[in-house]
Design a protein around this motif. Structure first.
Motif, PDB file in Angstrom:
ATOM      1  N   VAL A  40      15.990  35.751  50.307  1.00 51.17           N
ATOM      2  CA  VAL A  40      14.708  36.426  50.110  1.00 51.17           C
ATOM      3  C   VAL A  40      14.278  37.209  51.342  1.00 51.17           C
ATOM      4  CG1 VAL A  40      12.256  36.094  49.584  1.00 51.17           C
ATOM      5  CG2 VAL A  40      13.981  34.697  48.424  1.00 51.17           C
ATOM      6  N   TYR A  84       4.943  39.729  41.559  1.00 55.16           N
ATOM      7  CA  TYR A  84       6.082  40.103  40.712  1.00 55.16           C
ATOM      8  C   TYR A  84       5.659  41.064  39.597  1.00 55.16           C
ATOM      9  CZ  TYR A  84      10.250  39.696  37.810  1.00 55.16           C
ATOM     10  OH  TYR A  84      11.373  39.983  37.080  1.00 55.16           O
ATOM     11  N   LEU A 113      14.175  37.542  43.617  1.00 58.71           N
ATOM     12  CA  LEU A 113      12.767  37.235  43.841  1.00 58.71           C
ATOM     13  C   LEU A 113      12.165  36.485  42.656  1.00 58.71           C
ATOM     14  CD1 LEU A 113      11.561  40.579  45.489  1.00 58.71           C
ATOM     15  CD2 LEU A 113      12.115  38.407  46.620  1.00 58.71           C
ATOM     16  N   TRP A 116      13.428  32.945  42.821  1.00 58.96           N
ATOM     17  CA  TRP A 116      12.790  32.284  43.957  1.00 58.96           C
ATOM     18  C   TRP A 116      11.398  31.779  43.570  1.00 58.96           C
ATOM     19  CZ3 TRP A 116       8.779  34.654  47.253  1.00 58.96           C
ATOM     20  CH2 TRP A 116       8.420  33.837  48.337  1.00 58.96           C
TER      21      TRP A 116
END
Length: 325
Positions: A40, A84, A113, A116
């Motif tokens: 990340v 997001y 992402l 994550w």
């Protein structure tokens, strides 16, 4: 089941987008697919930090501050995470981050992402998102190979470093001989003595070059050696051995043919010399990619055909002294 599905998405998208991930292994110490520092942080550093870092935090949003980031993330639920939904995959081009001027994220980066966040958006206390030091000195990290103790082992290791210089002898001789075999179809007098001598000398020098190359690979002598090169070196090693075996076999046939003045066998070793020269080209191609990087020759042909306007660039993976690649 949900995380397994997302893991599959990450792997597929990363492969399709040529996004390098999971360099240190598929799972981190906490048993998670995504590791913040490994997967990340590099995305945040390259895609976000220039506009949302300590020196230039647009809209007071910083990607290097875990507390600020937490305000835009709902751990375990990417669909409820503003970071997001509202920015990374926003349908509004004015909201999509990073902006078009900085280049969009790849599907692989977006998938990383997303997973994550689904795995809890874990951000270890010691993990930092910082720009690489422009003054850092890049060094190639090469694990040292122990020096052999016995004299015989040291001699074997020493002669391996002569491989780059010696390998050109069989390459030149077998190629040169093959050229005269081809010319022999027009001028028959050129198809016998010169190719015969080139095949014999080329086979002998191929034995020496293969032995040196084997030792050279064991000593990890390639200047750009890294753990990702094992497969290429293995192909280079065994195709080189293949050239040696092929050229020696046809050299023995050539000796028998000339001793018995057997015209049929003469044709056999001449064809064999052409085969050996073709194999030399394959070995040289793999060896060239070890030195100059994969797709190096492919780029050259693209330039020749006019489909690539940029000259090939030699890329050597380096690691900065601050530990960032």
């Amino acid at each position: 089941m949900k995380n397994k599905t997302l893991s599959g998405i990450v792997l597929c998208l990363a492969i399709l987008s040529n996004q390098p991930i999971f360099a240190a292994g598929p799972l981190n110490d906490d048993g998670q697919v995504i590791d913040f520092a490994r997967d990340v942080a590099p995305i945040l550093r390259t895609k976000c930090l220039s506009c949302h870092g300590p020196d230039d935090a647009k809209n007071d949003f910083r990607v290097d501050d875990p507390e600020i980031m937490a305000d835009y993330i709902e751990a375990g639920d990417h669909e409820s995470s503003s970071l997001y939904i509202d920015y990374i995959v926003a349908e509004d081009p004015d909201m999509l981050m990073p902006p078009e001027s900085e280049g969009p994220m790849s599907p692989g980066e977006i998938a990383i992402l997303r997973l994550w966040i689904e795995e809890g958006a874990n951000w270890p206390e010691d993990a930092k998102v910082v720009l690489a030091d422009p003054n850092a000195v890049d060094v190639v990290i090469v694990e040292p190979v122990p020096v052999p103790s016995s004299l015989a082992s040291r001699v074997w290791a020493f002669q391996g470093y002569l491989h780059p210089a010696t390998v050109h002898f069989p390459v030149a001789l077998l190629t040169f001989g093959a050229i005269f075999v081809v010319l022999g179809y027009k001028w028959p007098q050129l198809a016998h003595p010169i190719p015969f001598a080139c095949l014999l000398c080329g086979a002998l020098s191929a034995i020496a070059a293969s032995a040196m190359g084997w030792s050279f690979a064991d000593q990890e002598g390639y200047g750009s050696w890294s753990k990702g090169l094992e497969a290429s070196i293995s192909r280079h090693r065994w195709t080189g051995v293949g050239v040696t075996i092929t050229s020696v076999a046809f050299a023995l046939i050539a000796i028998k043919a000339e001793m018995n003045e057997n015209l049929r066998l003469r044709k056999v070793w001449q064809i064999g010399l052409l085969i050996s020269a073709g194999m030399v080209g394959l070995v040289g191609h793999i060896g060239g990619e070890l030195t100059y990087g994969e797709e190096f020759y492919h780029k050259a042909f693209e330039i020749l055909s006019g489909t690539n306007s940029e000259l090939p660039v030699i890329e050597i993976e380096t690691v900065s002294t601050d530990g960032e690649s």
